[in-house]
Design a protein around this motif. Sequence first.
Motif, PDB file in Angstrom:
ATOM      1  N   VAL A  29      55.319  20.932  26.494  1.00 31.50           N
ATOM      2  CA  VAL A  29      55.285  20.025  25.338  1.00 31.50           C
ATOM      3  C   VAL A  29      55.562  20.696  24.002  1.00 31.50           C
ATOM      4  CG1 VAL A  29      53.641  18.550  26.538  1.00 31.50           C
ATOM      5  CG2 VAL A  29      52.777  20.262  24.934  1.00 31.50           C
ATOM      6  N   ARG A  30      55.517  22.034  23.939  1.00 25.84           N
ATOM      7  CA  ARG A  30      55.754  22.774  22.698  1.00 25.84           C
ATOM      8  C   ARG A  30      54.980  22.169  21.518  1.00 25.84           C
ATOM      9  NH1 ARG A  30      59.140  27.336  23.217  1.00 25.84           N
ATOM     10  NH2 ARG A  30      59.274  27.565  25.471  1.00 25.84           N
ATOM     11  N   PRO A  31      53.665  22.343  21.516  1.00 23.63           N
ATOM     12  CA  PRO A  31      52.842  21.777  20.436  1.00 23.63           C
ATOM     13  C   PRO A  31      53.134  22.448  19.095  1.00 23.63           C
ATOM     14  CG  PRO A  31      51.555  23.322  21.727  1.00 23.63           C
ATOM     15  CD  PRO A  31      52.873  23.167  22.435  1.00 23.63           C
ATOM     16  N   ASP A  32      52.649  21.829  18.040  1.00 22.04           N
ATOM     17  CA  ASP A  32      52.873  22.370  16.701  1.00 22.04           C
ATOM     18  C   ASP A  32      51.835  23.432  16.332  1.00 22.04           C
ATOM     19  OD1 ASP A  32      55.085  20.540  15.992  1.00 22.04           O
ATOM     20  OD2 ASP A  32      53.531  19.033  16.275  1.00 22.04           O
ATOM     21  N   VAL A  33      50.620  23.290  16.857  1.00 22.55           N
ATOM     22  CA  VAL A  33      49.538  24.256  16.614  1.00 22.55           C
ATOM     23  C   VAL A  33      48.736  24.399  17.900  1.00 22.55           C
ATOM     24  CG1 VAL A  33      47.389  24.713  15.332  1.00 22.55           C
ATOM     25  CG2 VAL A  33      49.381  23.788  14.130  1.00 22.55           C
ATOM     26  N   VAL A  34      48.247  25.607  18.173  1.00 21.46           N
ATOM     27  CA  VAL A  34      47.391  25.848  19.338  1.00 21.46           C
ATOM     28  C   VAL A  34      46.020  26.324  18.851  1.00 21.46           C
ATOM     29  CG1 VAL A  34      47.066  27.135  21.480  1.00 21.46           C
ATOM     30  CG2 VAL A  34      49.378  26.477  20.763  1.00 21.46           C
ATOM     31  N   LEU A  35      44.974  25.658  19.318  1.00 19.12           N
ATOM     32  CA  LEU A  35      43.599  26.093  19.074  1.00 19.12           C
ATOM     33  C   LEU A  35      43.110  26.706  20.373  1.00 19.12           C
ATOM     34  CD1 LEU A  35      42.239  22.985  17.087  1.00 19.12           C
ATOM     35  CD2 LEU A  35      43.501  24.990  16.266  1.00 19.12           C
ATOM     36  N   LEU A  36      42.818  28.010  20.338  1.00 20.07           N
ATOM     37  CA  LEU A  36      42.703  28.786  21.565  1.00 20.07           C
ATOM     38  C   LEU A  36      41.393  29.557  21.631  1.00 20.07           C
ATOM     39  CD1 LEU A  36      44.242  29.809  24.099  1.00 20.07           C
ATOM     40  CD2 LEU A  36      45.305  31.530  22.633  1.00 20.07           C
ATOM     41  N   ASP A  37      40.636  29.337  22.706  1.00 25.88           N
ATOM     42  CA  ASP A  37      39.410  30.103  22.928  1.00 25.88           C
ATOM     43  C   ASP A  37      39.772  31.507  23.403  1.00 25.88           C
ATOM     44  OD1 ASP A  37      36.750  30.766  23.255  1.00 25.88           O
ATOM     45  OD2 ASP A  37      36.615  29.891  25.264  1.00 25.88           O
ATOM     46  N   ALA A  38      39.069  32.501  22.880  1.00 27.30           N
ATOM     47  CA  ALA A  38      39.385  33.888  23.232  1.00 27.30           C
ATOM     48  C   ALA A  38      38.950  34.238  24.646  1.00 27.30           C
ATOM     49  CB  ALA A  38      38.750  34.848  22.234  1.00 27.30           C
ATOM     50  N   ILE A  39      37.809  33.692  25.083  1.00 30.69           N
ATOM     51  CA  ILE A  39      37.259  34.045  26.394  1.00 30.69           C
ATOM     52  C   ILE A  39      37.433  32.884  27.353  1.00 30.69           C
ATOM     53  CG2 ILE A  39      35.238  34.859  27.645  1.00 30.69           C
ATOM     54  CD1 ILE A  39      36.306  36.769  25.472  1.00 30.69           C
ATOM     55  N   MET A  40      38.406  33.050  28.284  1.00 27.36           N
ATOM     56  CA  MET A  40      38.663  32.040  29.307  1.00 27.36           C
ATOM     57  C   MET A  40      38.912  32.745  30.636  1.00 27.36           C
ATOM     58  SD  MET A  40      41.122  29.170  27.472  1.00 27.36           S
ATOM     59  CE  MET A  40      42.424  30.343  27.082  1.00 27.36           C
ATOM     60  N   PRO A  41      38.676  32.044  31.749  1.00 29.24           N
ATOM     61  CA  PRO A  41      38.910  32.670  33.059  1.00 29.24           C
ATOM     62  C   PRO A  41      40.395  32.884  33.335  1.00 29.24           C
ATOM     63  CG  PRO A  41      38.349  30.338  33.301  1.00 29.24           C
ATOM     64  CD  PRO A  41      38.132  30.685  31.861  1.00 29.24           C
ATOM     65  N   ALA A  42      40.671  33.815  34.224  1.00 28.88           N
ATOM     66  CA  ALA A  42      42.039  34.141  34.694  1.00 28.88           C
ATOM     67  C   ALA A  42      42.826  34.834  33.593  1.00 28.88           C
ATOM     68  CB  ALA A  42      42.754  32.914  35.220  1.00 28.88           C
ATOM     69  N   ILE A  43      43.299  34.108  32.625  1.00 28.38           N
ATOM     70  CA  ILE A  43      44.033  34.691  31.501  1.00 28.38           C
ATOM     71  C   ILE A  43      43.232  34.448  30.228  1.00 28.38           C
ATOM     72  CG2 ILE A  43      46.176  34.608  30.148  1.00 28.38           C
ATOM     73  CD1 ILE A  43      47.641  33.616  32.574  1.00 28.38           C
ATOM     74  N   ASP A  44      42.815  35.525  29.574  1.00 26.30           N
ATOM     75  CA  ASP A  44      42.001  35.324  28.363  1.00 26.30           C
ATOM     76  C   ASP A  44      42.879  34.870  27.192  1.00 26.30           C
ATOM     77  OD1 ASP A  44      43.206  37.549  27.094  1.00 26.30           O
ATOM     78  OD2 ASP A  44      41.661  38.922  27.814  1.00 26.30           O
ATOM     79  N   GLY A  45      42.198  34.471  26.108  1.00 25.46           N
ATOM     80  CA  GLY A  45      42.904  33.919  24.961  1.00 25.46           C
ATOM     81  C   GLY A  45      43.843  34.904  24.291  1.00 25.46           C
ATOM     82  N   PHE A  46      43.486  36.202  24.293  1.00 24.88           N
ATOM     83  CA  PHE A  46      44.347  37.197  23.650  1.00 24.88           C
ATOM     84  C   PHE A  46      45.685  37.313  24.381  1.00 24.88           C
ATOM     85  CE2 PHE A  46      39.933  38.626  22.851  1.00 24.88           C
ATOM     86  CZ  PHE A  46      39.918  38.485  21.467  1.00 24.88           C
ATOM     87  N   THR A  47      45.602  37.422  25.721  1.00 30.99           N
ATOM     88  CA  THR A  47      46.827  37.491  26.526  1.00 30.99           C
ATOM     89  C   THR A  47      47.626  36.199  26.395  1.00 30.99           C
ATOM     90  OG1 THR A  47      45.712  38.939  28.114  1.00 30.99           O
ATOM     91  CG2 THR A  47      47.734  37.847  28.851  1.00 30.99           C
ATOM     92  N   CYS A  48      46.907  35.088  26.398  1.00 38.38           N
ATOM     93  CA  CYS A  48      47.540  33.781  26.285  1.00 38.38           C
ATOM     94  C   CYS A  48      48.287  33.657  24.954  1.00 38.38           C
ATOM     95  CB  CYS A  48      46.464  32.701  26.387  1.00 38.38           C
ATOM     96  SG  CYS A  48      47.088  31.076  26.801  1.00 38.38           S
ATOM     97  N   CYS A  49      47.655  34.128  23.870  1.00 39.69           N
ATOM     98  CA  CYS A  49      48.276  34.064  22.548  1.00 39.69           C
ATOM     99  C   CYS A  49      49.563  34.886  22.513  1.00 39.69           C
ATOM    100  CB  CYS A  49      47.289  34.561  21.494  1.00 39.69           C
ATOM    101  SG  CYS A  49      47.943  34.498  19.815  1.00 39.69           S
ATOM    102  N   ARG A  50      49.520  36.084  23.066  1.00 39.78           N
ATOM    103  CA  ARG A  50      50.713  36.934  23.089  1.00 39.78           C
ATOM    104  C   ARG A  50      51.840  36.274  23.868  1.00 39.78           C
ATOM    105  NH1 ARG A  50      52.324  40.035  26.915  1.00 39.78           N
ATOM    106  NH2 ARG A  50      50.290  40.116  27.915  1.00 39.78           N
ATOM    107  N   ARG A  51      51.496  35.665  25.009  1.00 37.61           N
ATOM    108  CA  ARG A  51      52.504  34.989  25.830  1.00 37.61           C
ATOM    109  C   ARG A  51      53.091  33.783  25.098  1.00 37.61           C
ATOM    110  NH1 ARG A  51      51.425  35.452  31.402  1.00 37.61           N
ATOM    111  NH2 ARG A  51      53.020  33.839  31.728  1.00 37.61           N
TER     112      ARG A  51
END
Length: 316
Positions: free
Chosen positions: A54-76
């Motif tokens: 969907v390519r959102p305009d803004v992402v609100l992202l929790d840092a601590i999540m299972p499998a892939i954490d928020g830091f890795t997710c943000c970089r991706r």
Amino acid sequence: MPEMMPSFHNPPLILVADDDKTMRLGVRQAMEQDGYQVIEAHDGNTCLSVFERVRPDVVLLDAIMPAIDGFTCCRRIQEMSGIRRTPVLMITGLEDQDSVDKAFSVGAVDYITKPIHWAVLRQRVKRLIQQVRLYQQLETANHELQRLAAIDSLTQVANRRRFDEYLQQEWQRMLREQLPLSLILCDIDCFKLYNDTYGHQAGDDCLRQVAQVIQNAAKRAIDLPARYGGEEFAVILPNTDQEGAILVAQDIQTGVKNLQISHTASKVCDTVTVSLGVSNTIPSVITSPELLINAADKALYQAKAEGRDRYCTCLS
């Protein structure tokens, strides 16, 4: 031309990624209260999948999540964003300096801690949305300026500057791939006499109509019709052999004659006609685009010398 920016959603679309269902619900309500669209993800994998779709305009992202954490997710997310960097706001209970530094190092543009101060979150999201909109407006204006700089204002085909750039670009590409490159130079016959007889306003209209015929004949997205100068046009035809280029030249010649633009002062016939020179080569390291131009120019001169209203060919 440069790739266009992705469009902005209206209303803006917010992706909320958090493994805490209650937290997601609270953020959703706060965002919807301000009129935004909201889509949720319960972990990092889902977040990345939803983001790509969907390519959102803004992402609100929790840092601590299972499998892939928020830091890795943000970089991706930033890797996937390409030319438009998507604003990511990290929402987390981590407050140590290392976590804050890490969030910004992977591409987050803002950071808010839990428990969330809802008024602060809403203001920060509002600011991010404003920044995204402003950035898109600037990019849109920049693309339009680039487009205008490459277009001939009268005929709306590419101008000479764009022709020169594109010929160099496609010469290098055809050289790498060892594919044929063709060029057509096209001149409106007895155009000075046309202007003298009918006036410059009619001459401008004639140029526009001929340019439209040439635009229609250059059917592929990689073909570039251009105003080469005055009453002369050019068509760059990448990955096109001589036979293919001749077909385009014939389409142009026929199309212009079918316009039936009266030209009683012409030395050819009583309507506007064109002469065309066609050249073709497979680029090599010991040749240059100038040789292709010279060959097309030579063929064009021959077409005029033989009586105009025709095409001639010349290999470079």
